[in-house]
Design a protein around this motif. Structure first.
Motif, PDB file in Angstrom:
ATOM      1  N   SER A   4       0.813  -1.219   0.000  1.00 51.12           N
ATOM      2  CA  SER A   4       0.000   0.000   0.000  1.00 51.12           C
ATOM      3  C   SER A   4       0.847   1.270   0.000  1.00 51.12           C
ATOM      4  O   SER A   4       0.381   2.320  -0.417  1.00 51.12           O
ATOM      5  N   ASP A   5       2.100   1.171   0.430  1.00 49.98           N
ATOM      6  CA  ASP A   5       2.953   2.363   0.436  1.00 49.98           C
ATOM      7  C   ASP A   5       3.986   2.351  -0.691  1.00 49.98           C
ATOM      8  O   ASP A   5       4.984   3.051  -0.641  1.00 49.98           O
ATOM      9  N   ASP A   6       3.747   1.558  -1.754  1.00 48.94           N
ATOM     10  CA  ASP A   6       4.627   1.561  -2.916  1.00 48.94           C
ATOM     11  C   ASP A   6       4.491   2.861  -3.697  1.00 48.94           C
ATOM     12  O   ASP A   6       3.432   3.474  -3.738  1.00 48.94           O
ATOM     13  N   SER A   7       5.588   3.249  -4.320  1.00 47.82           N
ATOM     14  CA  SER A   7       5.607   4.439  -5.152  1.00 47.82           C
ATOM     15  C   SER A   7       6.413   4.143  -6.405  1.00 47.82           C
ATOM     16  O   SER A   7       7.370   3.378  -6.384  1.00 47.82           O
ATOM     17  N   ARG A   8       6.019   4.757  -7.494  1.00 49.51           N
ATOM     18  CA  ARG A   8       6.739   4.631  -8.765  1.00 49.51           C
ATOM     19  C   ARG A   8       7.815   5.713  -8.770  1.00 49.51           C
ATOM     20  O   ARG A   8       7.512   6.893  -8.879  1.00 49.51           O
ATOM     21  N   GLY A   9       9.065   5.315  -8.595  1.00 51.50           N
ATOM     22  CA  GLY A   9      10.152   6.282  -8.486  1.00 51.50           C
ATOM     23  C   GLY A   9      11.018   6.327  -9.722  1.00 51.50           C
ATOM     24  O   GLY A   9      11.212   5.318 -10.397  1.00 51.50           O
TER      25      GLY A   9
END
Length: 101
Positions: A4-9
């Protein structure tokens, strides 16, 4: 599996010409890591370039544990060459988020 705390970096941020559509430049990382510490370092490097007009050489390396698909650590290294001088690299940042051992 997505957290749920993934981000596309971005490995190389947009302010440095990084392509947000090129999947070779995209990694999965934590939102706090991406929008906090990494963003702060990128902004510091960009400000350094704006104020000194020096060329900055950057390397951004995602590190993975146990074959994971989410970067557990990100190593950012940057150095500069002084304007009008030979291309000797002087380190200005070497930062690793997480324990890069």
């Amino acid at each position: 599996m997505r957290n749920s705390d993934d981000s596309r970096g971005h490995l190389i941020g947009r302010q440095f010409g990084g392509d947000g559509h090129d999947m070779r430049n995209i990694i999965t990382q934590g939102k706090v890591q991406n929008n906090g510490d990494i963003s702060d370092v990128e902004n510091s490097i960009a400000e350094h370039v704006r104020t000194t007009k020096n060329t900055v050489l950057m390397s951004v390396t995602p590190l993975y544990r146990n074959g994971g698909v989410r970067a557990s650590h990100v190593l950012i290294e940057a150095g500069m060459t002084a304007a009008g001088q030979s291309p000797t690299c002087f380190p200005i940042f070497r930062i690793c988020y997480g324990s890069c051992r």
